[in-house]
Design an enzyme around this catalytic site. Structure first.
Site, PDB file in Angstrom:
ATOM      1  N   ASP A  10       1.715  40.950 -17.429  1.00  0.00           N
ATOM      2  CA  ASP A  10       3.101  40.563 -17.222  1.00  0.00           C
ATOM      3  C   ASP A  10       3.545  41.232 -15.916  1.00  0.00           C
ATOM      4  O   ASP A  10       2.874  42.133 -15.412  1.00  0.00           O
ATOM      5  CB  ASP A  10       3.943  41.037 -18.411  1.00  0.00           C
ATOM      6  N   ASP A  12       7.459  41.763 -14.643  1.00  0.00           N
ATOM      7  CA  ASP A  12       8.677  42.578 -14.753  1.00  0.00           C
ATOM      8  C   ASP A  12       8.553  43.589 -15.890  1.00  0.00           C
ATOM      9  O   ASP A  12       8.317  43.214 -17.042  1.00  0.00           O
ATOM     10  CB  ASP A  12       9.891  41.682 -15.012  1.00  0.00           C
ATOM     11  N   ASP A 172       5.065  44.350 -21.771  1.00  0.00           N
ATOM     12  CA  ASP A 172       6.027  45.414 -22.082  1.00  0.00           C
ATOM     13  C   ASP A 172       7.025  45.054 -23.170  1.00  0.00           C
ATOM     14  O   ASP A 172       7.885  45.871 -23.487  1.00  0.00           O
ATOM     15  CB  ASP A 172       6.811  45.794 -20.819  1.00  0.00           C
TER      16      ASP A 172
END
Length: 224
Positions: A10, A12, A172
């Site tokens: 991922d 961001d 995250d």
């Protein structure tokens, strides 16, 4: 010979701390619409589903309704502002560059699967100087659907030349964990990203607190 393993990140809150610039773009939209800017601390609970969702959440937090037609107009404004300020405050997290270099030396395929628009993702990754590390960059618009649908993740693995049985996801948030589960991939979660629920409560296969720990986590989940 076994297929070379693939690691899909991922963006961001995983590879880069983008909250300042994303919230800056959101606040530019809010202020233009006569609303008060939101504090950067709100990023943990607002980011992760793409720009349209961020705008919707920003308006909801401000107590304002938003029609689908108005959302599309504001999304264009958001993207223009964000792309013009793509890395004013954004930085790679500690250890990211070293980890990318180490996985490259070890022959892993590396890719990005994000809910950013692909153009913004490519612009940011190029600006941060790590574009050459990735075999493929997937945005929310690359395959016509965003995470947590498994299609973009599986499409990213395939486009990178990898196979699902030899791939791992790093993210995250609950979005990344749901995506990996739906795709049948093991998932490693960083505990410093954008989530309002601690990732330890979301059931990833491994949790890391620094990119120095990533190689060992991957080795426990997939043979090099």
């Amino acid at each position: 010979m076994m297929t070379v393993p693939t690691i899909v990140y991922d963006l961001d809150g995983t590879l880069a701390d983008t909250a300042g610039d994303l919230m800056g773009a959101l606040n530019a939209v809010l202020v233009h619409e006569g609303l008060a800017p939101l504090p950067a601390e709100n990023a943990r609970s607002m980011l992760g589903a793409g720009g349209r969702a961020l705008i919707q959440r920003g308006f909801a937090a401000s107590g304002r309704e938003l029609s689908p037609e108005k959302l599309e107009v504001l999304f264009g404004d958001f993207l223009a502002h964000y792309n013009a300020h793509i890395a004013d405050h954004t930085e790679l997290y500690p250890g990211v560059e070293a980890a990318l270099a180490a996985f490259a030396r070890d022959g892993w395929r590396q890719a990005v699967c994000t809910n950013k628009m692909e153009g913004s993702a490519r612009l940011l990754i190029e600006t941060l100087g790590v574009a050459d590390r990735f075999a493929f960059i997937c945005g929310q618009d690359t395959f016509g659907v965003g995470k947590p649908d498994p299609k973009p993740l599986l499409g990213t693995v395939a486009a990178s030349g990898g196979i699902r049985a030899r791939a791992v996801m790093v993210g995250d948030s609950v979005t990344d964990i749901k995506t990996a589960r739906a795709a049948g991939l093991p998932v490693i979660a960083v505990d410093f990203g954008y989530t309002d629920v601690p990732v330890t409560e979301l059931g990833p296969d491994r949790v890391i607190s620094h990119f120095d720990e990533l190689a060992a986590a991957c080795a426990a989940l997939i043979e090099p």
